[in-house]
Design an enzyme around this catalytic site. Sequence first.
Site, PDB file in Angstrom:
ATOM      1  N   PHE A  48      26.382 -33.576  -4.327  1.00  0.00           N
ATOM      2  CA  PHE A  48      26.066 -31.952  -4.941  1.00  0.00           C
ATOM      3  C   PHE A  48      26.430 -32.294  -6.403  1.00  0.00           C
ATOM      4  O   PHE A  48      27.025 -33.139  -7.564  1.00  0.00           O
ATOM      5  CB  PHE A  48      27.726 -31.579  -5.151  1.00  0.00           C
ATOM      6  CG  PHE A  48      27.923 -31.473  -2.796  1.00  0.00           C
ATOM      7  CD1 PHE A  48      27.452 -29.960  -2.369  1.00  0.00           C
ATOM      8  CD2 PHE A  48      28.005 -31.793  -2.723  1.00  0.00           C
ATOM      9  CE1 PHE A  48      27.080 -30.017  -1.310  1.00  0.00           C
ATOM     10  CE2 PHE A  48      29.046 -32.270  -0.980  1.00  0.00           C
ATOM     11  CZ  PHE A  48      27.824 -31.202  -0.050  1.00  0.00           C
ATOM     12  N   ASP A  49      25.542 -30.835  -7.320  1.00  0.00           N
ATOM     13  CA  ASP A  49      25.979 -30.492  -8.467  1.00  0.00           C
ATOM     14  C   ASP A  49      27.001 -30.140  -8.584  1.00  0.00           C
ATOM     15  O   ASP A  49      27.962 -29.651  -7.821  1.00  0.00           O
ATOM     16  CB  ASP A  49      25.028 -29.930  -9.347  1.00  0.00           C
ATOM     17  CG  ASP A  49      25.179 -30.072 -10.469  1.00  0.00           C
ATOM     18  OD1 ASP A  49      25.469 -30.460 -11.523  1.00  0.00           O
ATOM     19  OD2 ASP A  49      24.597 -28.836 -11.067  1.00  0.00           O
ATOM     20  N   GLY A  50      27.323 -30.416  -9.682  1.00  0.00           N
ATOM     21  CA  GLY A  50      28.858 -29.206 -10.104  1.00  0.00           C
ATOM     22  C   GLY A  50      29.021 -27.447 -10.152  1.00  0.00           C
ATOM     23  O   GLY A  50      28.948 -26.928  -9.353  1.00  0.00           O
ATOM     24  N   PHE A  84      21.447 -30.987  -4.052  1.00  0.00           N
ATOM     25  CA  PHE A  84      22.432 -29.416  -3.798  1.00  0.00           C
ATOM     26  C   PHE A  84      21.673 -29.771  -5.701  1.00  0.00           C
ATOM     27  O   PHE A  84      23.431 -30.811  -6.272  1.00  0.00           O
ATOM     28  CB  PHE A  84      23.383 -29.549  -3.680  1.00  0.00           C
ATOM     29  CG  PHE A  84      22.944 -28.734  -2.055  1.00  0.00           C
ATOM     30  CD1 PHE A  84      22.113 -27.749  -1.293  1.00  0.00           C
ATOM     31  CD2 PHE A  84      23.608 -29.655  -1.317  1.00  0.00           C
ATOM     32  CE1 PHE A  84      21.972 -27.599  -0.321  1.00  0.00           C
ATOM     33  CE2 PHE A  84      23.460 -30.050   0.509  1.00  0.00           C
ATOM     34  CZ  PHE A  84      22.805 -29.217   1.074  1.00  0.00           C
ATOM     35  N   ASP A 128      21.211 -26.438  -9.398  1.00  0.00           N
ATOM     36  CA  ASP A 128      20.629 -25.494  -9.397  1.00  0.00           C
ATOM     37  C   ASP A 128      20.333 -25.379 -10.808  1.00  0.00           C
ATOM     38  O   ASP A 128      19.090 -24.654 -11.140  1.00  0.00           O
ATOM     39  CB  ASP A 128      22.587 -24.428  -9.666  1.00  0.00           C
ATOM     40  CG  ASP A 128      22.785 -25.126 -11.651  1.00  0.00           C
ATOM     41  OD1 ASP A 128      23.244 -24.117 -12.754  1.00  0.00           O
ATOM     42  OD2 ASP A 128      23.342 -26.192 -11.905  1.00  0.00           O
TER      43      ASP A 128
END
Length: 567
Positions: free
Chosen positions: A421-423, A538, A540
């Site tokens: 995951f990205d933060g 993931f 954004d």
Amino acid sequence: MSQTSLKQKKKNESGLRYSKDLNAEKRNDSEKTGARLSTQGSQEISVAKTDSRGYLVKNQWSRTSQSPSTRAPSVADEPRSRSTTIKQAPNSSTTSRTSSASPSQHESPPPQQQAEKQQSQAPGGQTRPVTPLSSRPPTPPDPEPNSRRSTKMYENPEAWAQGIVREVRESRDYSQDLPSKVQVREYPRTPPTEWKSYAQRRLLYPSVDIQDYDCLSELQRQQLLQQKEEEEEDEAYWASVRLQFEKTPSCSRPRPPKPKHAITVAVSSRALFNMVDDRKIYEEEGLEKYMEYQLSNENVILTPGPAFRFVKALQHVNSRLRDLYPNEQELFDIVLMTNNHAQVGVRLINSVNHYGLLIDRFCLTGGKSPIGYLKAYLTNLYLSADSDKVQEAIQEGIASATMFTASKDIAYCDTQLRVAFDGDAVLFSDESEYIAKEHGLDKFFQHETLFENKPLAQGPLKSFLEDLGKLQKKFYAKDERLLCPIRTYLVTARSAASSGARVLKTLRRWGLEIDEALFLAGAPKGPILVKIRPHIFFDDQMFHIESAQKFGTISAHVPYGIGQKYN
């Protein structure tokens, strides 16, 4: 004395002797039939004679006939009136001359009254109590006239009833008394659970005896041989079928968990399989040509898509959970959610079964948007190749991401689900990302230091990380921390010294554990992800997605936050 008087005297003596002999013969006859005629003005009642079985001796007088016949009268021929009183005439020493009176002149009481009188008089002269009529057995129905059975039934009902019971018992024991040759043939019955072939069952009921084979004609022999050949072929066929089923592995599928307990992951058909060529036909030639192409190629198996390995890893986690918790319901439930037409469903089913995917729930919307069904399926994560539908699902509050295929193929771990995951704008909100984009990195670092102890707001995929954490704790409870089939990663462009503390404190406040945290401080993520080799990543930011694709990492873009303004 004159000669005339002597003749008259002899004549009178011979007549007197003849009358005495006649009376003696009549008396003997009446004793044999069970009834004694009255003589010398007195009336005497005698008990009717019975045989060894309790039946009365058959009378020689027809009961129903009105006119006297040539046979002697019997007791059964006389009236059965219950009002008839039995009177015994006083003994008289005088004997009257025997008369040849008709049966109607010497009436005897009916058998029922005779039995009552005999029961009331004991052998010692004492009287016995008479059973009332209400407690006596019912009188049998009037029998048919001129029948032997009717006479027995009428004269002695108790003996008649005993005879009926005896006949029933004899009829029940009749089959046991039959000789062995007359015994009914009993065929063996095959239990319903025991399976036997047609040839084996036919041996139990042979149509032609082997001893009679020589007596058959040539045509019948040929038919019999042909029938045996067909039976042998049939037996060989079923033997091959049984062998094939024994070699085939068990096709039992575990039942999917209930949606209210499961972690539902909805995957589109283009994310699960590679349908790039199919999409071109739809865009260039239209829907009709697209459907015609799918129908003509429904037996052609589709190749794996970007979400294929991720789905396989989810199934491995389910298998491990079922081993530890056989009745576990909190599992991953994969749903195929697509806007394809139902005619394409056959090809999708064939492809799913070909790869052994445990996907039982399909949703084919026929061109309409499937977003409305996501809430009905209680979807926790939605993966699609259509960015517009993903954007619509995120606006509805559903964790979603757009899948992208990697540029090259790399090896993935088959025994552990790895999710990276990205933060910001993925696990967390875009609060800090907004400051960095609008005011620069210096203002971003000051803001994070000032609000270090303030937890960040949650992002669109925070709920999916919580679901993974719940399943991890189930393995930790069984002392499987080192062998847990789920591993999570935080891969962020933040700097650990200036802004990393707020991220870790936020996860701690949420009660979530991350297995590995990687702070890159703005460095590209592609080379790091190659070392992790996650099944899905993931983020954004599209430039991070493109970097991951170049190194062979399957990425999923989350269209959320202010970063979409700059993409």
